[in-house]
Enzyme design. Structure first.
Site, PDB file in Angstrom:
ATOM      1  N   ASP A 149      -1.027 -26.246  11.797  1.00 22.90           N
ATOM      2  CA  ASP A 149       0.379 -26.262  11.449  1.00 22.90           C
ATOM      3  C   ASP A 149       0.509 -26.842  10.052  1.00 22.90           C
ATOM      4  O   ASP A 149      -0.281 -27.698   9.689  1.00 22.90           O
ATOM      5  CB  ASP A 149       1.072 -27.247  12.410  1.00 22.90           C
ATOM      6  CG  ASP A 149       2.203 -26.585  13.135  1.00 22.90           C
ATOM      7  OD1 ASP A 149       2.364 -25.374  12.957  1.00 22.90           O
ATOM      8  OD2 ASP A 149       2.925 -27.280  13.865  1.00 22.90           O
ATOM      9  N   VAL A 184     -34.881 -29.967  46.167  1.00 19.90           N
ATOM     10  CA  VAL A 184     -34.378 -31.248  45.660  1.00 19.90           C
ATOM     11  C   VAL A 184     -35.059 -31.590  44.334  1.00 19.90           C
ATOM     12  O   VAL A 184     -34.444 -32.103  43.410  1.00 19.90           O
ATOM     13  CB  VAL A 184     -34.618 -32.359  46.703  1.00 19.90           C
ATOM     14  CG1 VAL A 184     -34.258 -33.717  46.135  1.00 19.90           C
ATOM     15  CG2 VAL A 184     -33.806 -32.087  47.959  1.00 19.90           C
ATOM     16  N   LYS A 188       1.186 -16.773  17.197  1.00 16.79           N
ATOM     17  CA  LYS A 188       0.067 -17.727  17.261  1.00 16.79           C
ATOM     18  C   LYS A 188      -0.919 -17.300  18.341  1.00 16.79           C
ATOM     19  O   LYS A 188      -2.125 -17.296  18.133  1.00 16.79           O
ATOM     20  CB  LYS A 188       0.582 -19.135  17.570  1.00 16.79           C
ATOM     21  CG  LYS A 188       1.223 -19.839  16.395  1.00 16.79           C
ATOM     22  CD  LYS A 188       1.460 -21.302  16.734  1.00 16.79           C
ATOM     23  CE  LYS A 188       1.831 -22.090  15.494  1.00 16.79           C
ATOM     24  NZ  LYS A 188       1.979 -23.508  15.761  1.00 16.79           N
ATOM     25  N   THR A 229       2.584 -21.448   9.822  1.00 17.35           N
ATOM     26  CA  THR A 229       3.817 -22.229   9.707  1.00 17.35           C
ATOM     27  C   THR A 229       5.056 -21.381   9.958  1.00 17.35           C
ATOM     28  O   THR A 229       5.021 -20.164   9.790  1.00 17.35           O
ATOM     29  CB  THR A 229       3.898 -22.889   8.303  1.00 17.35           C
ATOM     30  OG1 THR A 229       5.151 -23.528   8.163  1.00 17.35           O
ATOM     31  CG2 THR A 229       3.765 -21.853   7.200  1.00 17.35           C
ATOM     32  N   LYS A 258      26.863 -32.392  -4.038  1.00 14.75           N
ATOM     33  CA  LYS A 258      25.476 -31.911  -4.101  1.00 14.75           C
ATOM     34  C   LYS A 258      25.392 -30.606  -3.326  1.00 14.75           C
ATOM     35  O   LYS A 258      26.113 -30.419  -2.335  1.00 14.75           O
ATOM     36  CB  LYS A 258      24.491 -32.956  -3.564  1.00 14.75           C
ATOM     37  CG  LYS A 258      24.486 -33.164  -2.064  1.00 14.75           C
ATOM     38  CD  LYS A 258      23.253 -33.980  -1.673  1.00 14.75           C
ATOM     39  CE  LYS A 258      23.020 -34.026  -0.188  1.00 14.75           C
ATOM     40  NZ  LYS A 258      23.883 -34.894   0.572  1.00 14.75           N
ATOM     41  N   ARG A 296      12.292 -27.223  -3.304  1.00 10.31           N
ATOM     42  CA  ARG A 296      13.641 -27.003  -2.788  1.00 10.31           C
ATOM     43  C   ARG A 296      14.579 -27.743  -3.741  1.00 10.31           C
ATOM     44  O   ARG A 296      14.498 -28.968  -3.852  1.00 10.31           O
ATOM     45  CB  ARG A 296      13.691 -27.604  -1.400  1.00 10.31           C
ATOM     46  CG  ARG A 296      14.955 -27.366  -0.689  1.00 10.31           C
ATOM     47  CD  ARG A 296      14.753 -27.811   0.729  1.00 10.31           C
ATOM     48  NE  ARG A 296      15.986 -27.693   1.463  1.00 10.31           N
ATOM     49  CZ  ARG A 296      16.111 -28.036   2.721  1.00 10.31           C
ATOM     50  NH1 ARG A 296      15.063 -28.504   3.360  1.00 10.31           N
ATOM     51  NH2 ARG A 296      17.256 -27.910   3.337  1.00 10.31           N
ATOM     52  N   ARG A 316       6.438 -17.916   8.493  1.00 14.46           N
ATOM     53  CA  ARG A 316       7.573 -17.368   9.260  1.00 14.46           C
ATOM     54  C   ARG A 316       7.076 -16.818  10.601  1.00 14.46           C
ATOM     55  O   ARG A 316       7.351 -15.678  10.976  1.00 14.46           O
ATOM     56  CB  ARG A 316       8.204 -16.222   8.464  1.00 14.46           C
ATOM     57  CG  ARG A 316       9.546 -16.395   7.793  1.00 14.46           C
ATOM     58  CD  ARG A 316      10.338 -17.530   8.093  1.00 14.46           C
ATOM     59  NE  ARG A 316      11.780 -17.357   8.180  1.00 14.46           N
ATOM     60  CZ  ARG A 316      12.589 -18.382   8.377  1.00 14.46           C
ATOM     61  NH1 ARG A 316      12.107 -19.588   8.498  1.00 14.46           N
ATOM     62  NH2 ARG A 316      13.877 -18.205   8.478  1.00 14.46           N
ATOM     63  N   GLU A 327     -42.138 -40.250  32.655  1.00 15.16           N
ATOM     64  CA  GLU A 327     -40.756 -39.961  32.258  1.00 15.16           C
ATOM     65  C   GLU A 327     -40.268 -40.933  31.188  1.00 15.16           C
ATOM     66  O   GLU A 327     -39.505 -40.567  30.306  1.00 15.16           O
ATOM     67  CB  GLU A 327     -39.825 -40.002  33.482  1.00 15.16           C
ATOM     68  CG  GLU A 327     -39.904 -38.756  34.331  1.00 15.16           C
ATOM     69  CD  GLU A 327     -39.825 -37.485  33.498  1.00 15.16           C
ATOM     70  OE1 GLU A 327     -38.950 -37.385  32.625  1.00 15.16           O
ATOM     71  OE2 GLU A 327     -40.658 -36.586  33.699  1.00 15.16           O
TER      72      GLU A 327
END
Length: 994
Positions: free
Chosen positions: A351, A304, A684, A625, A515, A560, A678, A908
């Site tokens: 990520d 103990v 992962k 990613t 567009k 983009r 990609r 203590e």
């Protein structure tokens, strides 16, 4: 059916023997159902409660305590007299400790299994199917679908199984498959063959995956996989196969427990053997068995004494407090032990979308044509600030703010952006942020119109809700949208047919605004807009425009790009056939090129600083990613993972390039690379495995269902607050704000927590060493018991537990993020520290025994026996001449025990002050640097007084109140421990650290 994406629709139908119009016969359905089973993910075979409870008792220390409890219970049974109450307290307390520990353990295990169950929420309830028993389409439960079924899906549906498309019944079919692939925009599907046998899920454009959502359109396909064979089913299997590793701290405590249990066993046996000669002593009534049992009790007391019963509770408390501090920094910790693992993170795999970037597309550059002179074309190029959907930002030319309304080309460009658009902005009042309604790309254009404010609308006085679409509304009042020619893959553009609003009475006719992808749109342009006039498009102008578009698309930012154009004199509405999408391209011809915008998902502002912090802290950041490689590298350069001019060959890979490497080179790639693009979920997991093989501690972020296996495999899985429930339940931590910088703050907190845990684990263990030394000394020297198990339990659990918990509040070191991550193999207690504990523990043990002996030999109110009499007290009988003049009962007095216990407790408390810092003197780190510690010391001492002075506690603990003189001796024996530790710290600082 394997590789269905590489087969024609006819081959797929033939494989299942099914007719597209009638579907499977009921016999075929039954046969396939028997063969493949229901279309659902099998329920997780969790461990039963009984198994989980049993697991908690596999730890060696726990077993030793259990044994001690059983033995002391049996011994208590044979006690007689007033001893019986005290005797039963001890086994009862030990059992309570064990039960509490088991409950906490089981609760945490249960949490871990929820992850697999959470996948269930992506299972669709119903499916629409053609079968030969009915002419029309019928709705059935999704679990009843079988491979070969002909299924129909439409906008708003959840795809019920993995399906190979046969025919698309609308202009386009858009699928939101972000939960599975992590793509941030919805994907346009088709029915043609994808011949690549190694295509990743992102490239299987003729397949629909179970659990994804239909964003637009309607289609029919054949089910090629159900239940566990679907892509989402494979993820479940991978998660089920991932065993949870123990955290570095858990492993260390396990090792420590094993060593401790061996040491305890040795000491217990030694005490028994040393005293075999005393078994027949008169005090045991001359009975050898009673003597054996007496020493058996001492062996139990030793067990103990040696086990720090309070440790699990203190660790749990410290971790729980740590999680509260982290929650304030937006890091919600789901599994307590992982708090400490965060501290030794050496690699963060993050990520890109939404974590390193804002996941809010924004236009950052645009151009219109300034003038055309002969073959020389000059452009007006603009940059736009602001990186979120908030309509806040400036239009700049050559780094100076300009008013967009002064440029005729920009007014028309804004008109096209506002009208050729189905999306809008919305201010979310509860979150206090602007959010997109519709497609990300289109929302970027909506935000651009708000920033440009070409008609100088007064927006200052508007509320945020009104501000969201103020400038767009102005444009929409001038022109009215009649109908839209939807986007299609073949022409890569969309257009709207607009007529002037009655109120504007402007001298403009009907217009078509277009567009789309620059190459396709410019091929259909015959003119370019210069100011308010139009000029024929020559090859020189076309080359100039395309060269800028190419530079934007492949340069530093990899934007983009979208081209914007007008058809000044569109055909009459009644001459257009609107239900044949193949003819739309005829109407989008004879166009006038107006301008071009370049957009990106911009990096978060605070990420660059966090990546610098990681570098200083020796943590490697890897971006992973699903996006393409160019975009990924561009973002890496912008946030500082790569330098502006770094050569990235061998440091950035696509999933395909990674697969093509032989295993040895894959391993090397994981050592060097900082960017993977990609990527599929399986990659992962593979990357995590390679990193773990170098003993790296990996944190992995993710938000989709596809990330769950890797999140579960990594030491620290980090899910996004906006992510799927599956990702959250598979992870150890959730980022409430989806922000990379939060991870770095959490790592810092983890390091601080580990340092504090080291301090209190050492503090508790040095206390146990002292107790063991005390019991060993009394047994070896043959002295009366100084401490009994009930008292030891009280000290270990209560009086030591409080200061230990308070040590968890020590302030973190200032240079905590300038050091490299600690090695998970670094031992909790090194050689020098082990010596320090032994020295301190030795002093504690000697002082407690000394305090008891002092009362016997020197106290004014004591019996004043000699050391020989004290060490042979077992032979005391009335007729033994060695003990003449002494009653044998004095050796059972509670005073020496109380002295010993008081010295133990006081030492203590001094030791707790020593533990404020590992090597800093108390002069440098004074006690008041941690007020919690001072408070807990006062509380512990109060509790000690409680068991000395408040009835009936002294009887239970076999103690008695002390007088002033006795307390004086206690303090005299306790304080030297501070001087001893200061000396040892001095040696460590000056001779061992450098």
């Amino acid at each position: 059916m394997e590789q269905a994406h590489t087969k024609t629709t006819e081959e797929c139908l033939a494989y299942f023997g099914v007719n597209e119009n009638t579907g499977l016969s009921l016999d075929q359905v039954k046969k396939n159902f028997d063969k493949f089973g229901p279309n659902e993910l099998p329920a997780e075979e969790g461990k039963s409660l009984w198994e989980l409870v049993a697991e908690q008792f596999e730890d060696l220390l726990v077993r030793i305590l259990l044994l001690a409890a059983i033995i002391s219970f049996v011994l208590a049974w044979f006690e007689e007299g007033e001893e019986t109450v005290t005797a039963f307290v001890e086994p009862f307390v030990i059992l309570l400790i064990l039960i509490a520990n088991a409950v906490v353990g089981v609760w945490q295990e249960r949490n871990a299994e929820d992850a697999i169950e959470a996948l269930k929420e992506y299972e669709p309830e119903m499916g629409k199917v053609y079968r030969s028993d009915r002419k029309s389409v019928q709705r059935i439960k999704a679990r009843e679908l079988v491979p070969g079924d002909i299924v129909e899906v439409a906008v708003g549906d959840k795809v019920p199984a993995d399906i190979r498309l046969i025919s698309i019944k609308s202009t386009t079919l858009r699928i939101d498959q972000s939960i599975l692939t992590g793509e941030s925009v919805s994907v346009i599907k088709h029915t043609e063959v994808v011949p690549d046998t190694r295509a990743v899920n992102q490239d299987k454009k003729n397949m629909l995956f179970s659990g994804t959502n239909v964003g637009a359109g309607k289609a029919v396909g054949v089910v090629i996989a159900t239940g566990p064979n679907t892509e989402i089913g494979k993820i479940r299997d991978e998660m089920a196969a991932t065993e949870q590793e123990k955290t570095p701290l858990q492993q260390k405590l396990d090792e420590f427990g094993e060593q401790l249990s061996k040491v305890i066993s040795l000491i217990c046996v030694a005490v028994w053997l040393i005293n075999i000669g005393h078994f027949n002593d008169p005090i045991h009534g001359g009975s050898w068995i009673k003597g054996a049992i007496y020493y058996f009790k001492i062996a139990v007391a030793l067990a103990v004494a040696a086990i720090p019963e309070g440790l699990p509770a203190v660790i749990t408390t410290c971790l729980a407090l740590g999680t509260r501090r982290m929650a304030k920094k937006n890091a919600i910790v789901r599994s307590l032990p992982s708090v400490e693992t965060l501290g030794c993170t050496s690699v963060i795999c993050s990520d890109k979308t939404g974590t390193l970037t804002t996941n809010q597309m924004s236009v950052c550059r645009m151009f219109v044509i300034d003038k055309v002179e002969g073959d020389v074309t000059s452009l007006n190029e603009f940059t736009i600030t602001g990186s979120t959907y908030a309509p806040e930002g400036d239009v700049q030319k050559n780094d100076k703010n300009v008013k967009a309304g002064q440029y005729d080309g920009l007014v028309e460009l804004a008109t096209i952006c506002a009208l050729c658009n189905d999306s809008s902005l919305d201010f979310n009042e509860s979150k206090g942020v602007f959010e997109k309604v519709g497609e990300a790309t289109e929302t970027a254009l909506t935000t651009l119109v708000e920033k440009m404010n070409v008609f100088n609308t007064d927006v200052k006085s508007l509320s945020k809700v009104e501000r969201a679409n103020a400038c767009n509304s102005v444009i929409k009042q001038l022109m009215k949208k009649e109908f839209t020619l939807e986007f299609s893959r073949d022409r890569k553009s969309m257009s709207v047919y607009c007529i002037p609003a009655k109120a504007s009475r402007a001298a403009v006719g009907n217009k078509m605004f277009v567009k789309g992808a620059p190459e396709g749109v410019i091929d259909r342009c015959n003119y370019v807009r210069v100011g308010t006039t139009r000029v024929p498009l020559t090859s020189a102008i076309k080359d100039k425009i395309l060269s800028v578009v190419k530079e934007w698309g492949t340069g530093r930012d990899t934007l983009r790009c979208l081209a914007l154009a007008t058809r000044d004199t569109p055909p009459k509405r009644e001459d257009m056939v609107l239900d044949e999408a193949t003819r739309f391209i005829e109407y989008e011809t004879d166009l006038t090129f107006v301008g071009c915008v370049g957009m990106l998902d911009p990096p978060r502002k605070e990420v660059m600083g966090s990546i610098q912090l990681c570098r200083e802290a020796g943590i490697r950041v890897i971006m992973i990613t699903g996006d393409n490689k160019g975009t990924a590298i561009a973002i890496c350069r912008r946030i500082g993972i790569f330098g502006e001019d770094d050569d990235v060959s061998g440091r950035a890979f696509t999933g395909r390039e990674f697969d093509d490497l032989p295993p040895a080179e894959q391993r090397e790639a994981c050592k060097r690379a900082s960017c993977f693009a990609r990527v599929e979920p399986a990659h992962k997991s593979k990357i995590v495995e390679f990193l773990q093989s170098f003993d790296e501690i990996t944190a992995m972020t993710g938000d989709g269902v596809n990330d769950a296996p890797a999140l579960k495999k990594a030491e620290i899985g980090i899910a996004m607050g906006s992510g799927t429930a599956v990702a959250k339940t598979a992870s150890e931590m959730v980022l409430a704000d989806d922000n990379f910088s939060t991870i770095v703050a959490a790592v810092e907190e983890g390091r601080a927590i580990y340092n504090n845990m080291k301090q209190f684990i050492r503090y508790l263990i040095s206390s146990n060493v002292g107790e063991v030394v005390c019991i060993f000394l009394t047994a070896a020297l043959g002295l009366p018991e100084a401490l009994i198990p009930v008292q030891l339990l009280w000290v270990n659990l209560v009086t030591d537990g409080l200061p230990a918990t308070a040590l968890g509040f020590n302030p973190p070191d200032l240079d905590i993020m300038d050091r490299p991550p600690r090695s998970p193999k670094e031992p909790l207690i090194s050689g020098w520290l082990f010596f320090r504990y032994m020295a301190i523990g030795g002093y504690v043990g000697a002082a407690t025994v000394g305090a008891a002996a002092w009362w016997f030999m020197y106290a004014d109110d004591g019996p004043n026996v000699t050391f020989y009499q004290l060490s042979h007290f077992m032979q005391c009988t009335e007729d033994n001449p060695d003990f003449e003049g002494h009653e044998c009962e004095i050796f059972e007095s509670p005073v020496p025990m109380t002295m010993a216990l008081s010295v133990l407790v006081t030492i203590e408390m001094c030791n707790a002050l020593n533990s404020l810092s590992e090597n800093q003197s108390l002069i440098r780190m004074p006690p008041w640097s941690n007020f919690w510690l001072l408070g807990s010391i006062c509380l512990s001492m109060s509790l000690h007084f409680l068991i000395l002075y408040v009835e009936p506690l002294p009887m239970i603990f076999k103690l008695t109140p002390l007088n002033v003189e006795q307390w004086f001796i206690v303090l005299k024996m306790s304080f030297p421990v501070i001087l001893l530790d200061e000396l040892l710290k001095f040696v460590a600082r000056n001779y061992l650290e450098g």
